[in-house]
Design a protein around this motif. Structure first.
Motif, mmCIF file in Angstrom:
data_model
loop_
_atom_site.group_PDB
_atom_site.id
_atom_site.type_symbol
_atom_site.label_atom_id
_atom_site.label_comp_id
_atom_site.label_asym_id
_atom_site.label_seq_id
_atom_site.Cartn_x
_atom_site.Cartn_y
_atom_site.Cartn_z
ATOM 1 N N ASP A 28 -60.386 -71.867 -7.571
ATOM 2 C CA ASP A 28 -60.559 -73.309 -7.679
ATOM 3 C C ASP A 28 -59.252 -73.984 -8.097
ATOM 4 O OD1 ASP A 28 -61.880 -75.711 -7.620
ATOM 5 O OD2 ASP A 28 -62.494 -75.598 -9.722
ATOM 6 N N SER A 29 -58.548 -73.414 -9.076
ATOM 7 C CA SER A 29 -57.285 -73.998 -9.515
ATOM 8 C C SER A 29 -56.220 -73.884 -8.419
ATOM 9 C CB SER A 29 -56.803 -73.312 -10.788
ATOM 10 O OG SER A 29 -56.578 -71.925 -10.551
ATOM 11 N N GLY A 30 -56.222 -72.778 -7.674
ATOM 12 C CA GLY A 30 -55.274 -72.649 -6.576
ATOM 13 C C GLY A 30 -55.534 -73.663 -5.480
ATOM 14 N N LEU A 31 -56.794 -73.899 -5.141
ATOM 15 C CA LEU A 31 -57.125 -74.904 -4.136
ATOM 16 C C LEU A 31 -56.770 -76.301 -4.620
ATOM 17 C CD1 LEU A 31 -58.431 -75.575 -1.421
ATOM 18 C CD2 LEU A 31 -60.649 -75.662 -2.581
ATOM 19 N N ARG A 32 -57.054 -76.549 -5.903
ATOM 20 C CA ARG A 32 -56.718 -77.856 -6.460
ATOM 21 C C ARG A 32 -55.208 -78.075 -6.456
ATOM 22 N NH1 ARG A 32 -58.791 -77.149 -10.970
ATOM 23 N NH2 ARG A 32 -60.889 -77.979 -10.547
ATOM 24 N N ARG A 33 -54.459 -77.011 -6.795
ATOM 25 C CA ARG A 33 -52.997 -77.122 -6.788
ATOM 26 C C ARG A 33 -52.482 -77.382 -5.381
ATOM 27 N NH1 ARG A 33 -52.013 -72.456 -8.459
ATOM 28 N NH2 ARG A 33 -52.270 -72.930 -10.682
ATOM 29 N N LEU A 34 -53.103 -76.736 -4.393
ATOM 30 C CA LEU A 34 -52.701 -76.952 -3.005
ATOM 31 C C LEU A 34 -52.956 -78.382 -2.561
ATOM 32 C CD1 LEU A 34 -51.774 -75.875 -0.224
ATOM 33 C CD2 LEU A 34 -54.160 -75.226 0.195
ATOM 34 N N MET A 35 -54.115 -78.923 -2.922
ATOM 35 C CA MET A 35 -54.496 -80.259 -2.472
ATOM 36 C C MET A 35 -53.786 -81.360 -3.249
ATOM 37 S SD MET A 35 -56.484 -79.635 0.018
ATOM 38 C CE MET A 35 -57.089 -81.298 0.295
ATOM 39 N N MET A 36 -53.508 -81.102 -4.525
ATOM 40 C CA MET A 36 -52.950 -82.153 -5.371
ATOM 41 C C MET A 36 -51.434 -82.118 -5.482
ATOM 42 S SD MET A 36 -55.644 -83.792 -6.181
ATOM 43 C CE MET A 36 -54.958 -84.887 -7.416
ATOM 44 N N ILE A 37 -50.819 -80.962 -5.199
ATOM 45 C CA ILE A 37 -49.372 -80.842 -5.387
ATOM 46 C C ILE A 37 -48.660 -80.511 -4.078
ATOM 47 C CG2 ILE A 37 -47.530 -79.595 -6.581
ATOM 48 C CD1 ILE A 37 -49.414 -79.159 -8.899
ATOM 49 N N TYR A 38 -48.991 -79.361 -3.507
ATOM 50 C CA TYR A 38 -48.211 -78.864 -2.380
ATOM 51 C C TYR A 38 -48.419 -79.691 -1.113
ATOM 52 C CZ TYR A 38 -47.454 -74.841 -5.390
ATOM 53 O OH TYR A 38 -47.099 -74.032 -6.438
ATOM 54 N N LEU A 39 -49.658 -80.107 -0.846
ATOM 55 C CA LEU A 39 -49.906 -80.892 0.363
ATOM 56 C C LEU A 39 -49.232 -82.262 0.300
ATOM 57 C CD1 LEU A 39 -51.277 -80.977 3.095
ATOM 58 C CD2 LEU A 39 -53.344 -81.852 1.984
#
Length: 299
Positions: free
Chosen positions: A23-34
């Motif tokens: 969940d934290s990895g997906l959130r990091r992907l959506m909120m930071i990397y994307l």
């Protein structure tokens, strides 16, 4: 019975960290990397487009049905060769460099003295003077270039790079002064008080104490001044008429466009080569630029 209940609990406890990590990895992907990837793509795409257009032959530039517009099939140096040897681009580049360095030097000298006087001498009304200088930066150049043109003509500087060197500080000095005022505030005043007790003059304090500590701020103001001088368009278009004395932003638009014929390869090559000095300048002093924004003084 107890073991049966305990086993699912242990299994849930082992699955919980995996779920939280996913969940934290997906959130990091959506909120930071994307968002960061989208920002980098939007920021760098114009430079990529200039680069591929500079090396594309005219056949690929004019025929997007048979050639991929985002890639180069047969790279060529014809546009860069035409720009460097068949036009006055080297002279335009030299003129732009001369104007940018001259106006940046004048602006730094004037803004350093003004910022130090406003921040350290503490004369009556100094805060309002600083505010007035910053408000002068907000005046649009489209309003000022008409009266400035009259002054330039009266002094016999029309169609001369010296006109740009003397005019550019009108919009460089206000912001640089405001920036240096904020940086001088971060320098401990006790250092100057000790120097005054030892008999140092204000100029000696400025030269031996304040300026060495304010190097990051000076570099930041210099980067700002150099970039604005290099990219300035309105004054250079209004005050320079001959093709030999034009700066790069004006020359590539006025000299490489004939009627309704746009030399896209040469235009993009000129824009790409013209952006390299600013990029190199930033890369050399990026550390000082970042530290100046924080306003910190390392003791």
């Amino acid at each position: 019975m107890t073991d049966t209940v305990a086993r699912p609990a242990v299994a849930d406890a082992k699955a919980a960290p995996d779920t939280m990590a996913w969940d934290s990895g997906l959130r990091r992907l959506m909120m930071i990397y994307l968002p960061l990837g989208c920002f980098v793509l939007i920021l760098l795409f114009p430079f990529y487009w200039m680069a591929i257009t500079s090396f594309k032959p005219n056949a690929e530039l004019m025929n997007y049905k048979e050639h991929n517009p985002f890639w180069i099939s047969s790279p060529t140096l014809a546009h860069i060769k035409h720009l460097l040897f068949n036009t006055a681009y080297p002279h335009w580049l030299w003129t732009t460099m001369l104007v940018a360095i001259g106006s940046t030097t004048l602006s730094l000298i004037a803004s350093t003295l003004a910022a130090y006087a406003i921040e350290r001498l503490r004369f009556r009304g100094s805060p309002y003077v600083g505010l007035g200088i910053y408000l002068a930066y907000l005046v649009p150049p489209s309003i000022l270039f008409i009266p400035l043109a009259t002054v330039v003509v009266q002094f016999g500087l029309f169609d001369s790079p010296m006109a740009l060197i003397l005019v550019y500080p009108t919009f460089l000095v206000p912001f640089c002064t405001w920036l240096l005022i904020g940086y001088f505030k971060s320098i401990p005043y006790e250092l100057e008080e000790c120097a005054l007790v030892d008999g140092a003059t204000r100029l000696q304090i400025l030269r031996r104490i304040t300026l060495p500590l304010a190097v990051p701020g000076l570099i930041s103001a210099g980067i700002f001044s150099f970039t604005l001088s290099w990219n300035e368009f309105i004054y250079a278009l209004a005050f320079i008429q001959s093709g030999a004395n034009k700066t790069v932003p004006v020359a590539i638009l006025t000299e490489l466009v004939t009627g309704d014929v746009y030399q896209w390869g040469a235009l993009m090559a000129g824009s790409l080569l013209g952006s390299l000095p600013v990029a190199i300048f930033y890369s050399l002093f990026v550390d000082y630029y970042v530290s100046s924004l924080t306003g910190a003084v390392k003791e």
